[in-house]
Design a protein around this motif. Structure first.
Motif, PDB file in Angstrom:
ATOM      1  N   ASP A 147       0.420  -1.067   0.151  1.00  0.00           N
ATOM      2  CA  ASP A 147       0.168   0.069  -0.093  1.00  0.00           C
ATOM      3  C   ASP A 147       0.836   1.303  -0.014  1.00  0.00           C
ATOM      4  O   ASP A 147       2.077   1.458  -0.128  1.00  0.00           O
ATOM      5  CB  ASP A 147      -1.049  -0.205   1.224  1.00  0.00           C
ATOM      6  CG  ASP A 147       0.081   0.220   1.983  1.00  0.00           C
ATOM      7  OD1 ASP A 147       0.648   0.570   2.670  1.00  0.00           O
ATOM      8  OD2 ASP A 147      -0.374  -0.346   3.408  1.00  0.00           O
ATOM      9  N   ASN A 148       0.353   2.351   0.225  1.00  0.00           N
ATOM     10  CA  ASN A 148       0.785   3.727  -0.223  1.00  0.00           C
ATOM     11  C   ASN A 148       0.416   4.339   1.003  1.00  0.00           C
ATOM     12  O   ASN A 148       0.602   5.211   1.454  1.00  0.00           O
ATOM     13  CB  ASN A 148       0.411   4.781  -1.276  1.00  0.00           C
ATOM     14  CG  ASN A 148       1.081   3.597  -2.371  1.00  0.00           C
ATOM     15  OD1 ASN A 148       2.065   3.481  -2.971  1.00  0.00           O
ATOM     16  ND2 ASN A 148       0.095   3.417  -3.193  1.00  0.00           N
ATOM     17  N   GLN A 149       1.622   3.284   2.179  1.00  0.00           N
ATOM     18  CA  GLN A 149       0.606   4.091   4.022  1.00  0.00           C
ATOM     19  C   GLN A 149      -0.575   4.374   4.039  1.00  0.00           C
ATOM     20  O   GLN A 149      -0.767   5.634   4.348  1.00  0.00           O
ATOM     21  CB  GLN A 149       1.930   5.215   4.200  1.00  0.00           C
ATOM     22  CG  GLN A 149       3.431   5.040   4.490  1.00  0.00           C
ATOM     23  CD  GLN A 149       4.417   4.540   3.084  1.00  0.00           C
ATOM     24  OE1 GLN A 149       4.148   5.087   1.581  1.00  0.00           O
ATOM     25  NE2 GLN A 149       4.958   3.873   2.960  1.00  0.00           N
ATOM     26  N   ILE A 150      -1.334   3.443   3.787  1.00  0.00           N
ATOM     27  CA  ILE A 150      -2.596   3.599   4.196  1.00  0.00           C
ATOM     28  C   ILE A 150      -2.923   2.947   5.512  1.00  0.00           C
ATOM     29  O   ILE A 150      -3.114   1.818   5.462  1.00  0.00           O
ATOM     30  CB  ILE A 150      -3.799   3.354   2.690  1.00  0.00           C
ATOM     31  CG1 ILE A 150      -3.084   3.885   1.175  1.00  0.00           C
ATOM     32  CG2 ILE A 150      -5.001   3.587   3.157  1.00  0.00           C
ATOM     33  CD1 ILE A 150      -3.987   3.293   0.708  1.00  0.00           C
ATOM     34  N   MET A 151      -3.527   3.741   5.677  1.00  0.00           N
ATOM     35  CA  MET A 151      -4.076   3.076   7.151  1.00  0.00           C
ATOM     36  C   MET A 151      -5.473   2.231   7.498  1.00  0.00           C
ATOM     37  O   MET A 151      -5.085   1.184   8.100  1.00  0.00           O
ATOM     38  CB  MET A 151      -4.084   4.442   8.977  1.00  0.00           C
ATOM     39  CG  MET A 151      -3.007   4.887   9.053  1.00  0.00           C
ATOM     40  SD  MET A 151      -1.732   4.015   8.983  1.00  0.00           S
ATOM     41  CE  MET A 151      -1.895   3.115  11.013  1.00  0.00           C
ATOM     42  N   ASP A 152      -6.388   2.823   6.979  1.00  0.00           N
ATOM     43  CA  ASP A 152      -7.313   2.144   6.328  1.00  0.00           C
ATOM     44  C   ASP A 152      -7.246   0.890   5.326  1.00  0.00           C
ATOM     45  O   ASP A 152      -7.945   1.531   3.832  1.00  0.00           O
ATOM     46  CB  ASP A 152      -8.801   2.904   6.480  1.00  0.00           C
ATOM     47  CG  ASP A 152      -9.061   3.161   7.671  1.00  0.00           C
ATOM     48  OD1 ASP A 152      -8.235   2.315   8.557  1.00  0.00           O
ATOM     49  OD2 ASP A 152      -9.540   3.874   7.770  1.00  0.00           O
TER      50      ASP A 152
END
Length: 499
Positions: free
Chosen positions: A404-409
């Motif tokens: 991912d691209n530092q996506i928390m959800d």
């Protein structure tokens, strides 16, 4: 690397379709069987940091990132990484909190043998790994230990590294120290991680450490020596340690799935397999390099004006020595490719010799890495192929994950693991594939080699702006905690039905 342009677009690609969600309601293969253990993994250079702590020696990644920082996409390094050298107890806490059965780690050769040789063993290096392993065992987590995950001492690279046949001896001495020190506690060892990738990318293309663009000749020579090193370590364990320690030793192969672009073009798929997964697996499970590979490399070498094949030749004694040297089939799998036969293919260095071109189906969903598409049926295809081709060996899936691209959800990561685990459980229940371990990659956002930190595979994010490197759980961490707590595969959180 692709990024979502808008929130709406991101949402549309991470949710399950209506038909996919409906299918989960009728799927009877959701319970994780008792014999299947689920865990998570990392590797030494990618998370430890402490690059010059105590008496640790310089390794090939230390040299590369310090001397050629432009070779890393975001010009970062692993000097601090996730600081697991100091925060290993916190890592173990998270593994336990998510209720995983095992934690796959690797050892830093240069931390244990600072000079690369066994006459100088670091007490501090051994203490760090003893402490980490003891912490795992105290929390009822099984340690899976990889002896070599791409980070050998620079001093050995100065002698030629894996292109030097003496690397077999150097590695064997290192493996002996590892077995002797940790074998009473560790019952699963991996000798080498993905020799196809570190040989092809490190000594062929030169895009990862040690960064030597030696063309396909260097890649094949690296693989030849690495296979012999693996076999010697396996026989050492059999001879000196197995009766006392009763552990298992294997090697990990990179096994992407290659699916025919043209229906029924099974030859293209078989050639691509033999030049990748089969490069390691055939010598171990059947004996010698695959015939398809030997014939095609010999022909390409001849056409290119060489007097002999660029693929080295094993002696009959070496073939016998390598065959049978694995207690399990270690497999890293992330994605799939479409393949077709195209003479003089330039798709990549290795597939050039095979005459195979690889591509993607445009309908496949992309992730945070532009090479990593979500193709769960390709995972099931590979598990069934290994069963059929190698007499259904015990399979340990040692890496499987999504970027991912530092996506928390990180709904897309949850979707990925849900679909891939569903394929795995179907392969176990329906097809009787002997899969015994599955390892999600990775526990935290790691230093991803030439990509740096531009994309993360972690269930935990890192606060990269803080020297404390705080761990921050993503949504996928909660999902795995639920799955492991119930021992049952759960549909993704908040799935939006698309009719």
């Amino acid at each position: 690397m692709r990024k979502c342009l808008t929130y709406v677009l991101c949402l549309s690609v991470v949710t399950l379709s209506y038909s996919e969600v409906q299918a989960t309601k009728n799927d009877s293969y959701f319970v994780i069987p008792e014999g299947l253990k689920i865990g998570v993994g990392t590797s030494s250079y990618q998370v430890e940091g402490g690059w010059n702590a105590s008496d640790k020696g310089e390794n090939v990644w230390d040299r590369l990132v310090h001397s050629k920082p432009w070779m890393i996409l975001d010009e970062t390094d692993g000097d601090l990484a996730a600081d697991s050298y100091n925060k290993y107890k916190e890592d173990v806490h998270w593994v336990k909190r998510m209720k995983f059965d095992h934690y796959r780690i690797s050892l830093s050769w240069a931390r244990i043998l600072p000079t690369g040789l066994s006459n100088s063993v670091s007490r501090e290096g051994l203490r760090y790994y003893h402490n980490l392993i003891d912490e795992l065992l105290a929390n009822n987590i099984e340690p899976l230990v990889t002896i070599y995950h791409w980070d050998h001492p620079q001093v050995l690279e100065d002698m030629g590294g894996w292109t030097n046949h003496m690397m077999v001896k150097f590695y064997l001495e290192y493996a002996n120290v590892v077995f002797r020190e940790f074998g009473d506690k560790v019952k699963v060892f991996t000798t080498l991680n993905e020799l196809q990738l570190f040989c092809l990318s490190g000594y062929g293309i030169g895009e990862i450490a040690p960064g030597k663009p030696l063309n396909i000749t260097g890649a094949y020579l690296c693989g030849h020596n690495a296979l012999k090193a693996h076999a010697e370590a396996y026989h050492l364990y059999n001879r000196e340690y197995r009766s006392k320690q009763n552990g298992r030793v294997g090697i990990v192969s990179h096994c992407a799935s290659y699916l025919p672009k043209t229906p029924n073009d099974t030859l293209a798929a078989e050639i691509a397999f033999e030049f990748s997964c089969g490069w390691i697996s055939h010598p171990i499970y059947i004996g010698d390099y695959p015939k398809l590979m030997k014939d095609k490399v010999a022909q390409f070498s001849k056409d290119a004006g060489f007097t002999e094949s660029q693929l080295p030749v094993f002696s009959p004694a070496e073939i016998a020595r390598i065959k049978g040297t694995s207690d399990y089939f270690g497999m890293n799998h992330y994605t799939s490719f479409l393949v077709e036969q195209v003479p003089d293919s330039e798709s990549n260095l290795l597939l050039r010799d095979s005459g195979i071109k690889q591509s993607y189906d445009p309908s496949w969903e992309i992730t945070g890495m532009d090479w990593l598409n979500i193709v769960p049926h390709g995972f099931g295809y590979m598990l069934r192929k290994i069963k059929a081709k190698y007499n259904n060996p015990p399979v340990y899936v040692t890496e499987n994950g999504s970027a991912d691209n530092q996506i928390m959800d990180d709904h897309q990561r949850i979707k990925y693991h849900f679909l891939y685990l569903r394929e795995l459980l179907s392969a176990v229940y329906r097809d009787n594939c002997n899969v015994q371990k599955y390892t999600a990659w990775s526990l935290v956002d790691c230093f991803e080699w030439s990509t740096g930190y531009a994309a993360g595979f972690g269930l935990l994010a890192l606060n990269m702006s803080s020297p404390a490197r705080e761990r921050i759980p993503k949504l996928s961490a909660s999902w795995f905690e639920t799955v492991m707590g119930t021992r049952k595969l759960q549909p993704p959180f908040n799935s939006t039905l698309q009719k």
